[in-house]
Write a protein that holds these residues in place. Structure first.
Motif, PDB file in Angstrom:
ATOM      1  N   SER A 119      31.486  -4.572 -30.133  1.00  0.00           N
ATOM      2  CA  SER A 119      31.306  -3.930 -28.831  1.00  0.00           C
ATOM      3  C   SER A 119      30.024  -3.107 -28.786  1.00  0.00           C
ATOM      4  O   SER A 119      29.201  -3.252 -27.874  1.00  0.00           O
ATOM      5  CB  SER A 119      32.513  -3.031 -28.531  1.00  0.00           C
ATOM      6  OG  SER A 119      32.319  -2.318 -27.328  1.00  0.00           O
TER       7      SER A 119
ATOM      8  N   VAL B 210      39.054   1.525 -23.611  1.00  0.00           N
ATOM      9  CA  VAL B 210      39.056   1.633 -25.077  1.00  0.00           C
ATOM     10  C   VAL B 210      40.123   2.616 -25.547  1.00  0.00           C
ATOM     11  O   VAL B 210      40.915   2.318 -26.450  1.00  0.00           O
ATOM     12  CB  VAL B 210      37.666   2.071 -25.593  1.00  0.00           C
ATOM     13  CG1 VAL B 210      37.742   2.509 -27.054  1.00  0.00           C
ATOM     14  CG2 VAL B 210      36.666   0.935 -25.448  1.00  0.00           C
TER      15      VAL B 210
ATOM     16  N   GLN C 118      30.597   4.557 -25.404  1.00  0.00           N
ATOM     17  CA  GLN C 118      31.557   3.649 -26.040  1.00  0.00           C
ATOM     18  C   GLN C 118      31.943   4.152 -27.430  1.00  0.00           C
ATOM     19  O   GLN C 118      33.118   4.090 -27.824  1.00  0.00           O
ATOM     20  CB  GLN C 118      30.969   2.243 -26.125  1.00  0.00           C
ATOM     21  CG  GLN C 118      31.968   1.160 -26.510  1.00  0.00           C
ATOM     22  CD  GLN C 118      32.818   0.696 -25.348  1.00  0.00           C
ATOM     23  OE1 GLN C 118      32.915   1.369 -24.323  1.00  0.00           O
ATOM     24  NE2 GLN C 118      33.442  -0.458 -25.495  1.00  0.00           N
TER      25      GLN C 118
ATOM     26  N   ILE D 212      36.219  -4.746 -26.533  1.00  0.00           N
ATOM     27  CA  ILE D 212      34.802  -5.115 -26.636  1.00  0.00           C
ATOM     28  C   ILE D 212      34.019  -4.736 -25.377  1.00  0.00           C
ATOM     29  O   ILE D 212      32.900  -4.218 -25.473  1.00  0.00           O
ATOM     30  CB  ILE D 212      34.659  -6.624 -26.939  1.00  0.00           C
ATOM     31  CG1 ILE D 212      35.234  -6.931 -28.329  1.00  0.00           C
ATOM     32  CG2 ILE D 212      33.202  -7.064 -26.863  1.00  0.00           C
ATOM     33  CD1 ILE D 212      35.150  -8.390 -28.745  1.00  0.00           C
ATOM     34  N   SER D 213      34.577  -4.984 -24.202  1.00  0.00           N
ATOM     35  CA  SER D 213      33.877  -4.630 -22.964  1.00  0.00           C
ATOM     36  C   SER D 213      33.656  -3.124 -22.875  1.00  0.00           C
ATOM     37  O   SER D 213      34.446  -2.327 -23.391  1.00  0.00           O
ATOM     38  CB  SER D 213      34.685  -5.092 -21.748  1.00  0.00           C
ATOM     39  OG  SER D 213      34.671  -6.485 -21.622  1.00  0.00           O
ATOM     40  N   TYR D 214      32.580  -2.751 -22.202  1.00  0.00           N
ATOM     41  CA  TYR D 214      32.283  -1.335 -21.998  1.00  0.00           C
ATOM     42  C   TYR D 214      33.332  -0.697 -21.098  1.00  0.00           C
ATOM     43  O   TYR D 214      33.731  -1.264 -20.093  1.00  0.00           O
ATOM     44  CB  TYR D 214      30.903  -1.184 -21.363  1.00  0.00           C
ATOM     45  CG  TYR D 214      30.566   0.227 -20.932  1.00  0.00           C
ATOM     46  CD1 TYR D 214      30.205   1.182 -21.878  1.00  0.00           C
ATOM     47  CD2 TYR D 214      30.635   0.586 -19.600  1.00  0.00           C
ATOM     48  CE1 TYR D 214      29.900   2.470 -21.486  1.00  0.00           C
ATOM     49  CE2 TYR D 214      30.322   1.881 -19.197  1.00  0.00           C
ATOM     50  CZ  TYR D 214      29.961   2.821 -20.146  1.00  0.00           C
ATOM     51  OH  TYR D 214      29.668   4.103 -19.757  1.00  0.00           O
TER      52      TYR D 214
ATOM     53  N   LYS E 270      27.720  -5.710 -19.497  1.00  0.00           N
ATOM     54  CA  LYS E 270      28.351  -4.901 -20.541  1.00  0.00           C
ATOM     55  C   LYS E 270      29.878  -4.842 -20.421  1.00  0.00           C
ATOM     56  O   LYS E 270      30.544  -4.394 -21.356  1.00  0.00           O
ATOM     57  CB  LYS E 270      27.788  -3.477 -20.515  1.00  0.00           C
ATOM     58  CG  LYS E 270      28.029  -2.749 -19.198  1.00  0.00           C
ATOM     59  CD  LYS E 270      27.309  -1.412 -19.183  1.00  0.00           C
ATOM     60  CE  LYS E 270      27.537  -0.699 -17.846  1.00  0.00           C
ATOM     61  NZ  LYS E 270      26.811   0.574 -17.774  1.00  0.00           N
ATOM     62  N   SER E 271      30.417  -5.321 -19.289  1.00  0.00           N
ATOM     63  CA  SER E 271      31.879  -5.245 -19.132  1.00  0.00           C
ATOM     64  C   SER E 271      32.487  -6.618 -18.861  1.00  0.00           C
ATOM     65  O   SER E 271      32.915  -7.320 -19.779  1.00  0.00           O
ATOM     66  CB  SER E 271      32.245  -4.250 -18.032  1.00  0.00           C
ATOM     67  OG  SER E 271      31.577  -4.581 -16.814  1.00  0.00           O
TER      68      SER E 271
ATOM     69  N   TYR F  62      35.672   5.332 -28.704  1.00  0.00           N
ATOM     70  CA  TYR F  62      36.360   4.825 -29.902  1.00  0.00           C
ATOM     71  C   TYR F  62      36.836   5.968 -30.801  1.00  0.00           C
ATOM     72  O   TYR F  62      37.940   5.923 -31.354  1.00  0.00           O
ATOM     73  CB  TYR F  62      35.464   3.860 -30.676  1.00  0.00           C
ATOM     74  CG  TYR F  62      35.799   2.425 -30.403  1.00  0.00           C
ATOM     75  CD1 TYR F  62      36.956   1.848 -30.926  1.00  0.00           C
ATOM     76  CD2 TYR F  62      34.988   1.632 -29.613  1.00  0.00           C
ATOM     77  CE1 TYR F  62      37.289   0.527 -30.663  1.00  0.00           C
ATOM     78  CE2 TYR F  62      35.315   0.304 -29.353  1.00  0.00           C
ATOM     79  CZ  TYR F  62      36.462  -0.238 -29.887  1.00  0.00           C
ATOM     80  OH  TYR F  62      36.806  -1.539 -29.624  1.00  0.00           O
TER      81      TYR F  62
END
Length: 368
Positions: free
Chosen positions: A26, A346, A48, A339-341, A260-261, A52
């Protein structure tokens, strides 16, 4: 100290390690959408990364609490979740992105309540079905299960079509596992198909446009078709080995939208080729298999239903997002999990993983 050792000793190490792999993919790919030729610690990458960190902290907190304690929180969870979904309609708080009013403005960052509600929805349905699974052999019982879930699905449908579909898939996966009579399921499916034109009439205009675009893929004038066309060009141009990390031209020239998404998988395949795309799918396959194993080994129905609910959530989101980039499913705004923004996504996914691991740990004979 013994308590924490028992937690770690009985945790599924592979399932714990996979989000680290997803996080690395990601962060690197989000950086790629912000630059060409090298890794850049851009603003989106920082957000991001922080998401996380917060997600791992939230997951750790969930692991420390026995998931069975939530059996006593059903009513406040239900009411609180409905209220949280409705906060997007508070003037000055709710904001709209990509045609969907499903966000609230926290000034520092925008937050999507439906991401957290997906988790509480799984917990609530697991509680309901573990107590009422015997009633699913009758139409009345299935209707009540649908009635229990309907406020969430209806509210989210008004805000975000993709989110409503995810909740519906979660519900279907859970009642299927809970023991619904297959005849009832088949007849209900027929009724749903017949009712689709009616449902379509009550959709928002931007939601109708996405359905129309999927049904007429050659009409690039319809919203969504241009994005899908560019996505397929990016994926096809990646070939077997890809153009190289940070070297995607469709991405760099901004032909590929929402990189990014929604269409981050297209960036992955353009730069890392079919090999990179297949590796991502393989990681998700292992991820879902490990969750299924936890559901199978759960000591009671409530824990198994939690795991099944999250399999439905993650499995459908992965399928829909990847299929969407290939033009095999409508563009619904469903992102690629982990993985996507998206900070909200997340953190919510890490909390969901915390519940899954929680069920796995406490399904084993541990002396706390």
């Amino acid at each position: 100290m013994k308590y924490f050792w028992n937690l770690f000793k009985n945790i599924d190490k592979i399932l714990l390690f996979l989000p680290v792999c997803f996080a690395l993919i990601s962060i690197v790919m989000i950086s790629s959408t912000a630059s060409q030729g090298e890794f850049v610690f851009a603003k989106d990458v920082k957000i991001q990364f922080i998401a996380y960190l917060l997600g791992f902290c939230a997951m750790s907190c969930i692991l420390l609490v026995d998931y069975k304690l939530f059996e006593n929180w059903e009513r406040p969870l239900y009411i609180g979740s409905i209220f949280l979904l409705l906060t997007v309609y508070i003037p000055g708080l709710g904001v709209e992105h990509y045609g969907a009013r499903s966000w609230i403005d926290l000034k520092v960052v925008d937050f999507q309540p439906s991401e957290i509600v997906k988790i509480t929805f799984v917990i609530l349905m697991a509680l309901y079905l573990s107590k009422n699974h015997d009633t699913l052999k009758t139409y009345k019982g299935v209707f009540r299960a649908g009635l229990y879930a309907s406020p969430f699905i209806v509210i989210v449908l008004k805000e975000d079509l993709g989110g409503a579909i995810v909740l519906s898939v979660i519900w279907l996966a859970m009642i299927f596992y809970a023991g619904i009579d297959y005849k009832i399921l088949g007849k209900s499916a027929c009724v749903f198909v017949v009712a689709l034109p009616i449902v379509y009439r009550f959709m928002a205009s931007h939601q109708k446009e996405r359905i129309d675009a999927f049904l007429h893929p050659d009409n690039l004038g319809l919203a969504g078709n241009y994005q899908v066309w560019q996505s397929k060009v990016a994926i096809g141009s990646g070939g077997f080995f890809g153009k190289g990390l940070f070297q995607g031209t469709q991405k760099e020239l901004k032909f590929l939208p929402v990189q990014k998404s929604d269409f981050i998988y297209s960036v992955i395949v353009e730069e890392l080729g079919m090999i990179g795309g297949a590796l991502v799918i393989a990681l998700y396959a292992v991820f879902l298999y490990k969750i299924l194993k936890i559901a199978y080994n759960a000591k009671e129905n409530y824990g198994a239903l939690i795991a099944i609910g999250f399999i439905g959530m993650f499995g459908f989101q992965v399928f829909e997002n990847i299929a969407m980039t290939l033009g095999a499913m409508p563009v619904t705004g469903i992102t690629l999990p982990f993985i996507s923004y998206g900070g909200s996504s997340v953190v919510a996914n890490m909390i969901a993983l915390g519940f899954i691991l929680n069920v796995g740990i406490r399904s084993k004979l541990i002396n706390f």
